[in-house]
Design a protein around this motif. Structure first.
Motif, mmCIF file in Angstrom:
data_model
loop_
_atom_site.group_PDB
_atom_site.id
_atom_site.type_symbol
_atom_site.label_atom_id
_atom_site.label_comp_id
_atom_site.label_asym_id
_atom_site.label_seq_id
_atom_site.Cartn_x
_atom_site.Cartn_y
_atom_site.Cartn_z
ATOM 1 N N GLY A 1 10.938 8.023 -18.333
ATOM 2 C CA GLY A 1 10.314 8.981 -17.439
ATOM 3 C C GLY A 1 9.195 8.419 -16.592
ATOM 4 O O GLY A 1 8.583 9.151 -15.804
ATOM 5 N N THR A 2 8.900 7.133 -16.724
ATOM 6 C CA THR A 2 7.816 6.521 -15.947
ATOM 7 C C THR A 2 8.382 5.615 -14.863
ATOM 8 O O THR A 2 9.555 5.239 -14.880
ATOM 9 C CB THR A 2 6.881 5.696 -16.850
ATOM 10 N N ALA A 3 7.525 5.280 -13.918
ATOM 11 C CA ALA A 3 7.902 4.366 -12.833
ATOM 12 C C ALA A 3 6.867 3.261 -12.727
ATOM 13 O O ALA A 3 5.685 3.466 -13.011
ATOM 14 C CB ALA A 3 8.006 5.130 -11.517
ATOM 15 N N LYS A 4 7.341 2.101 -12.328
ATOM 16 C CA LYS A 4 6.446 0.958 -12.107
ATOM 17 C C LYS A 4 6.892 0.220 -10.854
ATOM 18 O O LYS A 4 7.996 0.421 -10.342
ATOM 19 C CB LYS A 4 6.444 0.014 -13.315
ATOM 20 N N MET A 5 6.009 -0.660 -10.392
ATOM 21 C CA MET A 5 6.239 -1.371 -9.143
ATOM 22 C C MET A 5 6.203 -2.874 -9.382
ATOM 23 O O MET A 5 5.460 -3.373 -10.225
ATOM 24 C CB MET A 5 5.149 -0.974 -8.146
ATOM 25 N N TRP B 1 8.614 -4.558 -1.689
ATOM 26 C CA TRP B 1 8.221 -4.113 -3.014
ATOM 27 C C TRP B 1 9.275 -3.175 -3.574
ATOM 28 O O TRP B 1 9.949 -2.441 -2.832
ATOM 29 C CB TRP B 1 6.854 -3.416 -2.966
ATOM 30 N N LEU B 2 9.419 -3.200 -4.893
ATOM 31 C CA LEU B 2 10.392 -2.358 -5.575
ATOM 32 C C LEU B 2 9.669 -1.364 -6.470
ATOM 33 O O LEU B 2 8.667 -1.709 -7.113
ATOM 34 C CB LEU B 2 11.338 -3.204 -6.436
ATOM 35 N N ILE B 3 10.176 -0.145 -6.522
ATOM 36 C CA ILE B 3 9.708 0.849 -7.481
ATOM 37 C C ILE B 3 10.870 1.152 -8.417
ATOM 38 O O ILE B 3 11.963 1.505 -7.965
ATOM 39 C CB ILE B 3 9.238 2.142 -6.781
ATOM 40 N N VAL B 4 10.639 0.962 -9.703
ATOM 41 C CA VAL B 4 11.673 1.180 -10.713
ATOM 42 C C VAL B 4 11.280 2.395 -11.547
ATOM 43 O O VAL B 4 10.167 2.448 -12.088
ATOM 44 C CB VAL B 4 11.834 -0.061 -11.625
ATOM 45 N N LYS B 5 12.198 3.349 -11.655
ATOM 46 C CA LYS B 5 11.952 4.529 -12.468
ATOM 47 C C LYS B 5 13.010 4.636 -13.559
ATOM 48 O O LYS B 5 14.209 4.563 -13.278
ATOM 49 C CB LYS B 5 11.964 5.800 -11.619
ATOM 50 N N VAL B 6 12.553 4.803 -14.810
ATOM 51 C CA VAL B 6 13.466 4.976 -15.943
ATOM 52 C C VAL B 6 13.657 6.467 -16.192
ATOM 53 O O VAL B 6 12.678 7.196 -16.420
ATOM 54 C CB VAL B 6 12.918 4.301 -17.220
ATOM 55 N N ALA C 1 0.832 -1.206 0.000
ATOM 56 C CA ALA C 1 0.000 0.000 0.000
ATOM 57 C C ALA C 1 0.863 1.252 0.000
ATOM 58 O O ALA C 1 0.586 2.230 -0.723
ATOM 59 C CB ALA C 1 -0.929 -0.014 1.216
ATOM 60 N N ALA C 2 1.943 1.218 0.802
ATOM 61 C CA ALA C 2 2.848 2.362 0.840
ATOM 62 C C ALA C 2 3.544 2.543 -0.501
ATOM 63 O O ALA C 2 3.712 3.669 -0.984
ATOM 64 C CB ALA C 2 3.870 2.172 1.959
ATOM 65 N N ALA C 3 3.960 1.418 -1.103
ATOM 66 C CA ALA C 3 4.633 1.491 -2.399
ATOM 67 C C ALA C 3 3.690 2.022 -3.469
ATOM 68 O O ALA C 3 4.093 2.813 -4.336
ATOM 69 C CB ALA C 3 5.158 0.109 -2.785
ATOM 70 N N THR C 4 2.433 1.599 -3.427
ATOM 71 C CA THR C 4 1.450 2.080 -4.408
ATOM 72 C C THR C 4 1.239 3.588 -4.273
ATOM 73 O O THR C 4 1.158 4.312 -5.278
ATOM 74 C CB THR C 4 0.112 1.341 -4.207
ATOM 75 N N LYS C 5 1.172 4.062 -3.025
ATOM 76 C CA LYS C 5 0.998 5.498 -2.793
ATOM 77 C C LYS C 5 2.211 6.280 -3.288
ATOM 78 O O LYS C 5 2.079 7.320 -3.953
ATOM 79 C CB LYS C 5 0.770 5.748 -1.305
ATOM 80 N N ALA C 6 3.415 5.754 -2.987
ATOM 81 C CA ALA C 6 4.639 6.423 -3.423
ATOM 82 C C ALA C 6 4.748 6.419 -4.943
ATOM 83 O O ALA C 6 5.167 7.409 -5.552
ATOM 84 C CB ALA C 6 5.853 5.745 -2.797
ATOM 85 N N LEU C 7 4.355 5.307 -5.569
ATOM 86 C CA LEU C 7 4.438 5.199 -7.027
ATOM 87 C C LEU C 7 3.565 6.264 -7.701
ATOM 88 O O LEU C 7 3.988 6.900 -8.679
ATOM 89 C CB LEU C 7 4.006 3.797 -7.465
ATOM 90 N N ALA C 8 2.361 6.443 -7.194
ATOM 91 C CA ALA C 8 1.460 7.440 -7.777
ATOM 92 C C ALA C 8 2.076 8.832 -7.697
ATOM 93 O O ALA C 8 1.997 9.625 -8.653
ATOM 94 C CB ALA C 8 0.115 7.405 -7.064
ATOM 95 N N ALA D 1 6.910 13.749 -8.309
ATOM 96 C CA ALA D 1 7.588 13.860 -7.019
ATOM 97 C C ALA D 1 8.923 13.132 -7.051
ATOM 98 O O ALA D 1 9.085 12.118 -7.734
ATOM 99 C CB ALA D 1 6.704 13.294 -5.905
ATOM 100 N N ALA D 2 9.898 13.636 -6.290
ATOM 101 C CA ALA D 2 11.175 12.943 -6.138
ATOM 102 C C ALA D 2 10.940 11.650 -5.358
ATOM 103 O O ALA D 2 10.060 11.581 -4.490
ATOM 104 C CB ALA D 2 12.169 13.833 -5.407
ATOM 105 N N ILE D 3 11.741 10.631 -5.655
ATOM 106 C CA ILE D 3 11.524 9.313 -5.026
ATOM 107 C C ILE D 3 11.644 9.404 -3.512
ATOM 108 O O ILE D 3 10.795 8.869 -2.773
ATOM 109 C CB ILE D 3 12.508 8.280 -5.602
ATOM 110 N N ASP D 4 12.677 10.072 -2.989
ATOM 111 C CA ASP D 4 12.869 10.151 -1.538
ATOM 112 C C ASP D 4 11.659 10.795 -0.853
ATOM 113 O O ASP D 4 11.173 10.321 0.183
ATOM 114 C CB ASP D 4 14.128 10.953 -1.220
ATOM 115 N N LYS D 5 11.171 11.896 -1.432
ATOM 116 C CA LYS D 5 10.025 12.584 -0.831
ATOM 117 C C LYS D 5 8.761 11.729 -0.912
ATOM 118 O O LYS D 5 7.965 11.665 0.041
ATOM 119 C CB LYS D 5 9.792 13.924 -1.532
ATOM 120 N N ALA D 6 8.577 11.053 -2.074
ATOM 121 C CA ALA D 6 7.391 10.202 -2.228
ATOM 122 C C ALA D 6 7.389 9.081 -1.195
ATOM 123 O O ALA D 6 6.339 8.752 -0.620
ATOM 124 C CB ALA D 6 7.345 9.623 -3.643
#
Length: 647
Positions: free
Chosen positions: A563-567, A576-581, A504-511, A517-522
């Motif tokens: 420029g997109t990110a996925k989980m 969970w992992l969030i990958v951003k290109v 749930a946290a990863a999904t919120k950060a991914l959005a 948003a910057a990854i650290d802040k998200a």
């Protein structure tokens, strides 16, 4: 049905063609698995149709059962439910339709498989050849009877497979790929991407309060297979080892004396000779070589100069030398003095030149001196003979329908029963107990048997030991009682709650990341504590660099838009992992010829299979192949209802 026939006769007709390009798994077309396709006498609803032929529920069921038996030979724990869940029914039906469609298409085009060609294929099967090396009709009829086949069925399947080979060989033989086709694929391999990967560990998330009884009960019911014991089997067995027959295998004094007196030449005083010799095919060349040896050249040097190779035989008596060369050579060598050169003497092949390097007198051995060697040899022979006699007696009794208890009693063996074990020798109720490797052959026999089957005799060790094995009972797979695994269920429930919180946290950060948003802040805004962010730079070629399989993180990264990110879930299952290109650098294989060449070669190895796949699909469409989903579902339900095994 014909699958049994093929496994017994090792038919060379079947081939397996697995098609794909750049790791895309496509049609698996197995000609060797097109079995049981005769329409005559079929019963049950129709599962599929193609051309003027149909496949019945009965035929498909039989073929899937045959498939399971083959799988169980490779993995004894395989069961029907696993095969059905993995798409085995659909796969078998695909192969059946492929064969029928291609055969019908070939016939529509005027192609014919002659009876002479079918007969030739049958005659070339090694297992159907008798002592003369020629086709034996009696053996063929025995195979047919044993497997409940008819000659017409076998010939029909051979004709079908031969027709399919006629049609697919041209496509399968294709291996040339133009540079223009290979260039885009080669350039993809050189593409590079850079980005970031964030890890949201489940361990950093709160698992909440202790689960209630209702939550534990619900979790247990939804995940009951996780807490189930696998199928186990109990085998009764009796092992026969060299120690078992030690008493009858111990030679008597009379045996020892008879062996000594029966081979006096071996134990008496004798003369031995060490000799160097070379064989020359031409007599004149042999005479020339012998002249050089008599002039002082060593046999090995003279042979090497002539392009030949000499050999040296150490300490040979006349009998041993006769066996190693010929009687004429042995007579000549033992008629010469030490240092003497003999030859050319006609040998079994060509002419032999030899030099006696040494003559020695070997003292004879008395009975007492020869006794240890004789005892060892006699014991070894009598042990082997005794083991063979017991094994033959057991197998004869099994053929006469003797049960396990009768076999053990007749041979005065000691019966033992295994605990309820898996095919690998594990007792799931005692996970800390290591499996006994000695039981593996016994368990293998048990897992190949069904309750009520005859006992089997199986080899257990290289020293000739064997066991007579009977399946005592099957302990079916079943869940452990909740009370016995309650603590584990509670732990698993808590771990899952933490994992879902991490998701749930990863999904919120991914959005938030995908909104800029910057990854650290998200991560911080999503309440993630202990998250880890790393820089990731890689080339597409690295996706499949690990022989264990594709890297899931890199595979995701190279499937995304810039420029997109996925989980995705961590491969270790711990978060969970969030990958951003962030950056994509295109490759250009035109500038690296070796990469382009290698890609053309790789594509060339699979392009034939791709052509065959597309051709087969086109043929099925042209022949109006169709399926009955309801009938397929009935077959699957019926098979799974067999209790997970092939009855």
């Amino acid at each position: 049905m014909l699958g049994f026939f093929r496994r017994i006769i090792y038919s060379r007709f079947g081939i397996v063609i697995t098609m794909g390009v750049l790791g895309v798994i496509a049609l698996a077309f197995a000609l060797g698995d097109i079995t049981g396709l005769q329409s005559a006498g079929a019963s049950g609803g129709t599962v599929a149709k193609v051309g003027g032929e149909s496949v019945s529920e009965t035929e498909l069921t039989r073929r899937v059962q045959d498939e399971l038996r083959g799988a169980q030979q490779r993995s004894p724990t395989a069961d029907m439910s696993q095969l059905v869940a993995a798409g085995g029914v659909e796969s078998v039906l695909d192969r059946m339709l492929n064969g029928l469609a291609l055969e019908a298409f070939g016939q529509d085009q005027g192609m014919v498989v002659s009876r002479a060609l079918i007969g030739s294929e049958l005659r070339n099967i090694p297992a159907l050849q008798g002592p003369t090396g020629k086709f034996d009709q009696a053996i063929y009829e025995q195979v047919l009877a044993r497997n409940r086949l008819t000659d017409a069925q076998v010939q029909s399947d051979i004709a079908r497979e031969t027709m399919v080979q006629f049609l697919l060989r041209p496509q399968l033989g294709a291996s040339q790929v133009p540079q223009s086709l290979a260039l885009p694929y080669a350039s993809l391999l050189l593409e590079r991407r850079a980005g970031q990967v964030a890890m949201i560990p489940a361990s950093a998330m709160s698992a909440g309060s202790a689960p209630t009884d209702a939550e534990i009960q619900n979790w247990y019911q939804r995940n009951v297979t996780r807490y189930s014991l696998p199928e186990r089997r109990v085998a009764r067995y009796a092992i026969v080892t060299p120690e078992t027959v030690k008493a009858r295998a111990t030679p008597t004094e009379a045996d020892i004396a008879a062996a000594y007196n029966g081979d006096k030449a071996r134990w008496g005083a004798r003369e031995t000779r060490t000799v160097s010799l070379v064989t020359v095919l031409d007599q004149k060349a042999a005479a020339s070589l012998a002249s050089k040896v008599r002039g002082g050249t060593s046999v090995s040097d003279a042979a090497r100069a002539a392009g030949l190779e000499a050999r040296r035989l150490e300490g040979q008596d006349k009998q041993a030398l006769t066996q190693a060369s010929s009687a004429a050579v042995a007579d000549a060598v033992f008629g010469a003095q030490s240092g003497g050169v003999i030859g050319p003497v006609r040998g079994s092949i060509g002419f032999v030149v030899a030099k006696v390097e040494n003559v020695a007198q070997v003292a004879g051995k008395s009975l007492a001196e020869a006794r240890p060697t004789i005892v060892e040899e006699l014991t070894k022979k009598k042990t082997a003979d005794s083991l063979a006699a017991i094994r033959d007696a057991l197998e004869d009794s099994i053929a006469d329908n003797a049960n396990f208890s009768e076999l053990v009693a007749d041979q005065k063996l000691t019966a033992v029963a295994t605990p309820a074990l898996t095919a690998t020798g594990i007792d799931p109720e005692k996970p800390n107990v290591q499996p006994d490797p000695a039981l593996l052959p016994i368990l293998s026999a048990a897992f190949q048997s069904e309750e009520g089957d005859d006992p089997q005799v199986v080899q257990t060790a290289a020293d000739g030991s064997f066991a007579v094995v009977a399946l005592d009972r099957i302990v079916r797979a079943a869940p452990r009682p909740l009370a016995s695994v309650r603590d584990q269920v509670a732990q698993d429930f808590a771990a899952d709650r933490a994992r879902r919180a991490a998701r749930a946290a990863a999904t919120k950060a991914l959005a938030a990341i995908n909104k800029g948003a910057a990854i650290d802040k998200a991560l911080a805004d999503a309440g993630v504590r202990g998250g880890k962010v790393e820089r990731l730079v890689a080339a597409r070629s690295q996706v499949n660099a690990d022989p264990r399989g594709p890297n899931p993180v890199l595979a995701l990264m190279f499937s995304m838009k810039g420029g997109t990110a996925k989980m995705l879930e961590s491969p270790a299952g711990n978060g969970w992992l969030i990958v951003k290109v962030e950056q994509i650098t295109a490759g250009d294989a035109a500038k690296i010829p070796q990469v382009l060449t290698a890609t053309r070669q790789d594509l060339g190895r699979v392009v034939g299979g791709e052509y065959a796949q597309q051709f087969t699909e086109a043929v099925k469409k042209a022949m109006k192949a169709s399926r009955n989903p309801d009938a397929v579902a009935r077959v699957k339900a019926s098979l799974v209802g067999q209790g997970g095994s092939n009855q």
